[in-house]
Enzyme design. Structure first.
Site, mmCIF file in Angstrom:
data_model
loop_
_atom_site.group_PDB
_atom_site.id
_atom_site.type_symbol
_atom_site.label_atom_id
_atom_site.label_comp_id
_atom_site.label_asym_id
_atom_site.label_seq_id
_atom_site.Cartn_x
_atom_site.Cartn_y
_atom_site.Cartn_z
ATOM 1 N N ASN A 7 0.884 -1.176 0.000
ATOM 2 C CA ASN A 7 0.000 0.000 0.000
ATOM 3 C C ASN A 7 0.918 1.220 0.000
ATOM 4 O O ASN A 7 1.564 1.519 1.005
ATOM 5 C CB ASN A 7 -0.913 -0.010 1.233
ATOM 6 C CG ASN A 7 -1.829 1.211 1.259
ATOM 7 O OD1 ASN A 7 -1.446 2.311 0.872
ATOM 8 N ND2 ASN A 7 -3.055 1.020 1.725
ATOM 9 N N GLU A 34 -3.952 2.013 -2.871
ATOM 10 C CA GLU A 34 -4.027 3.464 -2.604
ATOM 11 C C GLU A 34 -3.085 4.242 -3.536
ATOM 12 O O GLU A 34 -2.311 5.084 -3.082
ATOM 13 C CB GLU A 34 -3.744 3.782 -1.129
ATOM 14 C CG GLU A 34 -4.892 3.348 -0.227
ATOM 15 C CD GLU A 34 -4.978 4.154 1.056
ATOM 16 O OE1 GLU A 34 -5.599 5.228 1.033
ATOM 17 O OE2 GLU A 34 -4.416 3.708 2.073
ATOM 18 N N ASP A 145 -3.977 -5.034 0.709
ATOM 19 C CA ASP A 145 -4.260 -4.448 2.020
ATOM 20 C C ASP A 145 -5.650 -4.914 2.404
ATOM 21 O O ASP A 145 -6.632 -4.429 1.842
ATOM 22 C CB ASP A 145 -4.177 -2.915 1.918
ATOM 23 C CG ASP A 145 -4.545 -2.234 3.220
ATOM 24 O OD1 ASP A 145 -4.894 -2.941 4.193
ATOM 25 O OD2 ASP A 145 -4.496 -0.984 3.261
ATOM 26 N N ASN A 147 -6.921 -4.719 5.452
ATOM 27 C CA ASN A 147 -7.448 -3.920 6.555
ATOM 28 C C ASN A 147 -8.052 -4.787 7.657
ATOM 29 O O ASN A 147 -9.022 -4.403 8.315
ATOM 30 C CB ASN A 147 -8.453 -2.881 6.057
ATOM 31 C CG ASN A 147 -7.771 -1.563 5.675
ATOM 32 O OD1 ASN A 147 -6.904 -1.085 6.397
ATOM 33 N ND2 ASN A 147 -8.163 -1.002 4.543
ATOM 34 N N ASP A 216 -1.712 -6.352 5.919
ATOM 35 C CA ASP A 216 -1.437 -6.588 4.499
ATOM 36 C C ASP A 216 -1.014 -8.047 4.341
ATOM 37 O O ASP A 216 -0.144 -8.524 5.077
ATOM 38 C CB ASP A 216 -0.331 -5.646 4.016
ATOM 39 C CG ASP A 216 -0.693 -4.185 4.217
ATOM 40 O OD1 ASP A 216 -1.243 -3.584 3.283
ATOM 41 O OD2 ASP A 216 -0.462 -3.664 5.332
ATOM 42 N N ASP A 245 2.722 4.613 5.164
ATOM 43 C CA ASP A 245 2.493 4.063 6.508
ATOM 44 C C ASP A 245 2.443 2.520 6.494
ATOM 45 O O ASP A 245 2.427 1.907 7.555
ATOM 46 C CB ASP A 245 1.257 4.675 7.187
ATOM 47 C CG ASP A 245 0.045 4.773 6.283
ATOM 48 O OD1 ASP A 245 0.146 4.450 5.083
ATOM 49 O OD2 ASP A 245 -1.021 5.189 6.777
ATOM 50 N N HIS A 246 2.458 1.914 5.299
ATOM 51 C CA HIS A 246 2.510 0.453 5.171
ATOM 52 C C HIS A 246 3.880 0.007 4.647
ATOM 53 O O HIS A 246 4.476 0.690 3.815
ATOM 54 C CB HIS A 246 1.477 -0.037 4.157
ATOM 55 C CG HIS A 246 0.048 0.198 4.551
ATOM 56 N ND1 HIS A 246 -0.793 -0.824 4.924
ATOM 57 C CD2 HIS A 246 -0.689 1.331 4.599
ATOM 58 C CE1 HIS A 246 -1.987 -0.325 5.190
ATOM 59 N NE2 HIS A 246 -1.955 0.976 5.000
#
Length: 254
Positions: A7, A34, A145, A147, A216, A245-246
């Site tokens: 991501n 994203e 991802d 989530n 993920d 952030d991933h």
DNA sequence: ATGGCTTAAAAATTAAGA
């Protein structure tokens, strides 16, 4: 064969990091989430110059997925067939004898929100479609991802996160249903360090303190799982200047 | 103090992420 998912939280911002990482690791197939660009603005030329054939299914500002492959990909499908969804979250294709599904599962925001209800309905449609896909494509990999942190060991503080979005019981049940359809979480096919995560909040020095979640994943169909030789998290990419952030996840097949 | 960053939109703030 190396499979990867990341991501990127904006492919425009992360493109230099992505290109450097591709040059270092040379994965055969990479799923991105994203991307946050519409298809007219996807960085096709830069990725082609790096030796990859890009497929992309994006929208402005939010969501967006892509699949980069070194070999030619065929039979491209965008979205979940038969499921109406404005949000660009799924992209599938066949490459090197595998069926690859790239996904960006809805975040869900909070368990009392409409977005959470959308997440659960979306996951139900996704699972029902994948169950059918597994019958026609026994060698199936689902990367992205999700989530969802599947288990307590995937959460830095399970007591804090219990019942919250990303770790609520209905989400974990939905993740379990994906595995029960005939897939394995490739990361857990191998011994792994304790406190292995793929996402850390930008705030509170969460990465330095390793306050993360493992959300993920690379799922492999039961027919493919036996071919896996390793799986790891590229957390070094969370430590660079201006990171996503991933962190990426990599799984290698024989 | 449901905050703390980061991104994209747009031109100062707001929405969204997870």
């Amino acid at each position: 064969m190396k499979l990867a998912t990341w991501n990127v939280n904006s492919i425009k911002i992360r493109l230099p990091q992505l290109l450097e990482w591709l040059a270092q690791k040379r994965p055969d197939a990479v799923c991105l989430q994203e991307t946050k660009v519409d298809d007219d603005n996807f960085p096709v030329l830069e990725l082609q110059a790096a030796g990859y054939r890009p497929l992309y299914f994006g929208q402005r500002t939010y969501n967006g997925v892509a699949l980069l492959t070194r070999a030619e990909a065929t039979d491209v499908i965008r979205g979940i067939p038969g499921y109406e969804d404005e949000q660009k979250r799924v992209l599938s294709a066949s490459v090197d004898g595998l069926r690859i599904v790239c996904t960006y599962v809805p975040n869900g925001q909070s368990v009392d929100s409409d977005k959470y209800r959308y997440k659960l309905a979306w996951l139900d449609a996704f699972q029902r479609w994948l169950s059918r896909e597994l019958k026609t494509h026994p060698k199936l990999a689902v990367l992205g991802d999700f989530n969802i942190a599947p288990e307590e060991r995937d959460v830095h503080d399970p007591r804090l996160w219990e019942g919250r979005v990303l770790f609520s019981k209905p989400e974990r049940t939905a993740f379990r249903a994906l595995l029960d359809a005939g897939m394995k979480d490739s990361f857990r096919l191998f011994d792994q360090p304790e406190r292995s995560f793929t996402w850390w909040d930008y705030r509170m020095n969460a990465f330095k303190r390793n306050l993360g979640l493992r959300i993920d994943h690379i799922l492999l169909s039961d027919a493919l799982a036996g071919e896996a030789t390793s799986s790891s998290i590229a957390s070094e990419l969370r430590a660079v200047e201006r990171p996503s952030d991933h962190a990426p996840v990599l799984t290698e097949l024989q």
